[in-house]
Design a protein around this motif. Structure first.
Motif, PDB file in Angstrom:
ATOM      1  N   ILE A 109       0.846  -1.076  -0.081  1.00  0.00           N
ATOM      2  CA  ILE A 109      -0.155   0.228  -0.232  1.00  0.00           C
ATOM      3  C   ILE A 109       0.991   1.203   0.134  1.00  0.00           C
ATOM      4  CG2 ILE A 109      -1.800   1.285   1.336  1.00  0.00           C
ATOM      5  CD1 ILE A 109      -2.876  -1.328   2.317  1.00  0.00           C
ATOM      6  N   ALA A 110       1.867   1.014   0.904  1.00  0.00           N
ATOM      7  CA  ALA A 110       2.838   2.358   0.757  1.00  0.00           C
ATOM      8  C   ALA A 110       3.639   2.495  -0.339  1.00  0.00           C
ATOM      9  CB  ALA A 110       3.874   2.293   2.095  1.00  0.00           C
ATOM     10  N   GLN A 111       4.075   1.503  -0.918  1.00  0.00           N
ATOM     11  CA  GLN A 111       4.621   1.830  -2.150  1.00  0.00           C
ATOM     12  C   GLN A 111       3.812   2.362  -3.276  1.00  0.00           C
ATOM     13  OE1 GLN A 111       5.084  -2.008  -4.549  1.00  0.00           O
ATOM     14  NE2 GLN A 111       7.495  -1.414  -4.580  1.00  0.00           N
ATOM     15  N   ARG A 112       2.631   1.915  -3.380  1.00  0.00           N
ATOM     16  CA  ARG A 112       1.708   2.487  -4.333  1.00  0.00           C
ATOM     17  C   ARG A 112       1.625   4.094  -4.172  1.00  0.00           C
ATOM     18  NH1 ARG A 112      -1.824  -2.332  -3.967  1.00  0.00           N
ATOM     19  NH2 ARG A 112      -2.986  -1.187  -2.668  1.00  0.00           N
ATOM     20  N   GLY A 113       1.441   4.338  -2.810  1.00  0.00           N
ATOM     21  CA  GLY A 113       1.372   5.915  -2.425  1.00  0.00           C
ATOM     22  C   GLY A 113       2.610   6.515  -2.832  1.00  0.00           C
ATOM     23  N   ALA A 114       3.795   5.862  -2.597  1.00  0.00           N
ATOM     24  CA  ALA A 114       4.985   6.583  -2.886  1.00  0.00           C
ATOM     25  C   ALA A 114       5.211   7.008  -4.256  1.00  0.00           C
ATOM     26  CB  ALA A 114       6.203   5.908  -2.238  1.00  0.00           C
ATOM     27  N   LEU A 115       4.697   5.826  -5.224  1.00  0.00           N
ATOM     28  CA  LEU A 115       4.953   6.014  -6.735  1.00  0.00           C
ATOM     29  C   LEU A 115       3.917   7.240  -6.893  1.00  0.00           C
ATOM     30  CD1 LEU A 115       5.134   2.304  -7.757  1.00  0.00           C
ATOM     31  CD2 LEU A 115       7.012   4.147  -7.978  1.00  0.00           C
ATOM     32  N   ILE A 116       3.125   7.112  -6.489  1.00  0.00           N
ATOM     33  CA  ILE A 116       2.187   8.640  -7.008  1.00  0.00           C
ATOM     34  C   ILE A 116       2.664   9.877  -6.674  1.00  0.00           C
ATOM     35  CG2 ILE A 116       0.058   9.818  -6.205  1.00  0.00           C
ATOM     36  CD1 ILE A 116      -1.419   7.372  -5.383  1.00  0.00           C
ATOM     37  N   ASN A 117       3.427   9.991  -5.951  1.00  0.00           N
ATOM     38  CA  ASN A 117       4.147  11.266  -5.689  1.00  0.00           C
ATOM     39  C   ASN A 117       5.490  11.242  -6.494  1.00  0.00           C
ATOM     40  OD1 ASN A 117       2.343  12.867  -4.264  1.00  0.00           O
ATOM     41  ND2 ASN A 117       3.224  12.271  -2.142  1.00  0.00           N
ATOM     42  N   ILE A 118       6.373  10.208  -6.378  1.00  0.00           N
ATOM     43  CA  ILE A 118       7.673   9.866  -7.224  1.00  0.00           C
ATOM     44  C   ILE A 118       7.166  10.570  -8.544  1.00  0.00           C
ATOM     45  CG2 ILE A 118       9.289   8.460  -7.778  1.00  0.00           C
ATOM     46  CD1 ILE A 118       8.975   7.195  -5.056  1.00  0.00           C
ATOM     47  N   LEU A 119       6.265  10.021  -8.809  1.00  0.00           N
ATOM     48  CA  LEU A 119       6.073  10.085 -10.741  1.00  0.00           C
ATOM     49  C   LEU A 119       5.536  11.458 -10.963  1.00  0.00           C
ATOM     50  CD1 LEU A 119       5.036   6.666 -11.389  1.00  0.00           C
ATOM     51  CD2 LEU A 119       7.379   7.572 -11.665  1.00  0.00           C
ATOM     52  N   ASN A 120       5.216  12.211  -9.971  1.00  0.00           N
ATOM     53  CA  ASN A 120       4.927  13.435 -10.308  1.00  0.00           C
ATOM     54  C   ASN A 120       5.982  14.642 -10.445  1.00  0.00           C
ATOM     55  OD1 ASN A 120       3.446  15.843 -10.573  1.00  0.00           O
ATOM     56  ND2 ASN A 120       2.254  16.021  -8.608  1.00  0.00           N
ATOM     57  N   PRO A 121       6.300  14.874 -11.364  1.00  0.00           N
ATOM     58  CA  PRO A 121       7.633  15.771 -11.650  1.00  0.00           C
ATOM     59  C   PRO A 121       7.462  17.356 -11.326  1.00  0.00           C
ATOM     60  CG  PRO A 121       6.752  15.449 -13.903  1.00  0.00           C
ATOM     61  CD  PRO A 121       5.892  14.762 -12.969  1.00  0.00           C
ATOM     62  N   LYS A 122       6.057  17.841 -11.151  1.00  0.00           N
ATOM     63  CA  LYS A 122       5.875  19.070 -10.524  1.00  0.00           C
ATOM     64  C   LYS A 122       6.346  19.321  -9.104  1.00  0.00           C
ATOM     65  CE  LYS A 122       4.222  21.750 -12.630  1.00  0.00           C
ATOM     66  NZ  LYS A 122       4.927  22.995 -13.651  1.00  0.00           N
ATOM     67  N   LEU A 123       6.377  18.210  -8.343  1.00  0.00           N
ATOM     68  CA  LEU A 123       6.577  18.278  -6.830  1.00  0.00           C
ATOM     69  C   LEU A 123       8.088  18.658  -6.844  1.00  0.00           C
ATOM     70  CD1 LEU A 123       5.085  15.082  -5.165  1.00  0.00           C
ATOM     71  CD2 LEU A 123       4.666  17.641  -4.556  1.00  0.00           C
ATOM     72  N   SER A 124       8.988  18.517  -7.592  1.00  0.00           N
ATOM     73  CA  SER A 124      10.206  18.847  -7.297  1.00  0.00           C
ATOM     74  C   SER A 124      10.430  20.460  -7.670  1.00  0.00           C
ATOM     75  CB  SER A 124      11.344  18.295  -8.334  1.00  0.00           C
ATOM     76  OG  SER A 124      11.397  16.755  -7.930  1.00  0.00           O
ATOM     77  N   VAL A 125       9.576  20.888  -8.784  1.00  0.00           N
ATOM     78  CA  VAL A 125       9.700  22.487  -9.004  1.00  0.00           C
ATOM     79  C   VAL A 125       8.768  22.841  -7.957  1.00  0.00           C
ATOM     80  CG1 VAL A 125       8.955  23.813 -10.813  1.00  0.00           C
ATOM     81  CG2 VAL A 125       9.995  21.812 -11.428  1.00  0.00           C
ATOM     82  N   PHE A 126       7.883  22.276  -7.311  1.00  0.00           N
ATOM     83  CA  PHE A 126       7.068  23.129  -6.341  1.00  0.00           C
ATOM     84  C   PHE A 126       7.926  23.129  -5.131  1.00  0.00           C
ATOM     85  CE2 PHE A 126       4.859  22.021  -2.190  1.00  0.00           C
ATOM     86  CZ  PHE A 126       4.022  23.182  -2.228  1.00  0.00           C
ATOM     87  N   PHE A 127       8.772  22.435  -4.751  1.00  0.00           N
ATOM     88  CA  PHE A 127       9.466  22.569  -3.674  1.00  0.00           C
ATOM     89  C   PHE A 127      10.739  23.679  -3.824  1.00  0.00           C
ATOM     90  CE2 PHE A 127       8.174  18.369  -1.836  1.00  0.00           C
ATOM     91  CZ  PHE A 127       7.923  18.722  -0.782  1.00  0.00           C
ATOM     92  N   LEU A 128      10.756  23.444  -5.209  1.00  0.00           N
ATOM     93  CA  LEU A 128      12.134  24.637  -5.574  1.00  0.00           C
ATOM     94  C   LEU A 128      11.624  25.931  -5.389  1.00  0.00           C
ATOM     95  CD1 LEU A 128      15.031  24.692  -6.556  1.00  0.00           C
ATOM     96  CD2 LEU A 128      14.126  24.819  -8.870  1.00  0.00           C
ATOM     97  N   ALA A 129      10.272  26.114  -5.666  1.00  0.00           N
ATOM     98  CA  ALA A 129       9.472  27.372  -5.348  1.00  0.00           C
ATOM     99  C   ALA A 129       9.021  27.598  -3.995  1.00  0.00           C
ATOM    100  CB  ALA A 129       8.185  27.530  -6.618  1.00  0.00           C
ATOM    101  N   LEU A 130       8.496  26.544  -3.285  1.00  0.00           N
ATOM    102  CA  LEU A 130       7.996  26.762  -2.014  1.00  0.00           C
ATOM    103  C   LEU A 130       9.164  27.267  -0.999  1.00  0.00           C
ATOM    104  CD1 LEU A 130       5.612  26.731   0.021  1.00  0.00           C
ATOM    105  CD2 LEU A 130       6.267  24.163   0.235  1.00  0.00           C
ATOM    106  N   LEU A 131      10.215  26.611  -0.832  1.00  0.00           N
ATOM    107  CA  LEU A 131      11.076  26.866   0.286  1.00  0.00           C
ATOM    108  C   LEU A 131      12.015  28.055   0.363  1.00  0.00           C
ATOM    109  CD1 LEU A 131      12.174  22.900   0.633  1.00  0.00           C
ATOM    110  CD2 LEU A 131      10.243  24.078   1.869  1.00  0.00           C
ATOM    111  N   PRO A 132      12.805  28.289  -0.677  1.00  0.00           N
ATOM    112  CA  PRO A 132      13.545  29.225  -0.766  1.00  0.00           C
ATOM    113  C   PRO A 132      13.162  30.692  -0.209  1.00  0.00           C
ATOM    114  CG  PRO A 132      13.923  28.176  -2.600  1.00  0.00           C
ATOM    115  CD  PRO A 132      12.570  27.453  -2.165  1.00  0.00           C
ATOM    116  N   PRO A 133      11.795  31.120  -0.564  1.00  0.00           N
ATOM    117  CA  PRO A 133      11.304  32.406   0.062  1.00  0.00           C
ATOM    118  C   PRO A 133      11.421  32.543   1.702  1.00  0.00           C
ATOM    119  CG  PRO A 133       9.983  31.601  -1.662  1.00  0.00           C
ATOM    120  CD  PRO A 133      10.924  30.494  -1.296  1.00  0.00           C
ATOM    121  N   PHE A 134      11.397  31.259   2.211  1.00  0.00           N
ATOM    122  CA  PHE A 134      11.163  31.159   3.656  1.00  0.00           C
ATOM    123  C   PHE A 134      12.713  31.008   4.466  1.00  0.00           C
ATOM    124  CE2 PHE A 134       7.214  29.849   2.222  1.00  0.00           C
ATOM    125  CZ  PHE A 134       6.175  30.685   3.134  1.00  0.00           C
TER     126      PHE A 134
END
Length: 205
Positions: A109-134
């Motif tokens: 169950i956890a493996q399927r959940g992890a793959l959902i996020n791992i295979l979303n390339p926008k998450l990397s870009v999201f963190f690159l935009a979210l974290l630096p301003p703080f």
């Protein structure tokens, strides 16, 4: 660094329904609280590669490389469509049923959940935009600060997803008394996964 603004921003982002929330709700509703917790754990672990990419600067490479971005995106789209198929199949791994649920392996169950996020390339870009301003602006502590902020974000993700999943598990006995309701629930979850796949397919680097 850990400001109220960051905490509110992170909470709002985590609270917004997305693919991980849909997955956790489906597992909580279909298989109960144990499965919901494993689903939340998997979705949270799936954040780690994107957080690491943002910290190491690989997110910028992914954003700049159209070929790499497209490859990850296509894999993510196909995986979401696979999950949609698993919802509508009578014996599918994610199919919601009024019968006593088959207890699947927590790691699966956890493996399927992890793959959902791992295979979303926008998450990397999201963190690159979210974290630096703080960040504080001190270059010597920037990496540590991003790790701390990312860890807080992951803790929030896990906590909120668990609450979503436990709510769905509690609602199971109230909702699953009708075969018609069960059929439409599976179709609705499948449609949501398909819609999220379509949205991901339209994303650009």
């Amino acid at each position: 660094m850990i400001s109220l603004h960051f905490l509110i921003t992170a909470f709002v982002v985590v609270l917004a329904p997305g693919t991980g929330v849909i997955y956790t709700l489906a597992l909580g509703l279909g298989q109960g609280p144990r499965a919901a917790v494993w689903a939340a754990f998997g979705c949270t672990i799936g954040i780690l590669p994107h957080l690491a990419a943002a910290i190491l600067g690989l997110a910028a490479v992914l954003h700049a490389s159209a070929l790499l971005f497209q490859a990850v995106k296509i894999a993510g789209v196909l995986y979401l469509l696979y999950l949609a198929w698993q919802m509508v199949r009578a014996d599918g791994a994610l199919s919601v049923s009024a019968a006593s649920p088959t207890q699947q392996s927590g790691l699966r169950i956890a493996q399927r959940g992890a793959l959902i996020n791992i295979l979303n390339p926008k998450l990397s870009v999201f963190f690159l935009a979210l974290l630096p301003p703080f960040l504080s602006g001190d270059a010597t502590s920037a990496t540590l600060e991003m790790v701390v902020l990312g860890t807080i974000f992951m803790a929030m993700t896990f906590s909120v997803f668990v609450l979503y999943g436990l709510f769905a598990a509690q609602a199971r006995t109230l909702i699953l008394g009708s075969n018609t309701v069960v059929k439409w629930l599976n179709r609705s979850f499948a449609a949501l996964f398909a819609a999220l796949a379509a949205r991901l397919a339209m994303e650009r680097a």
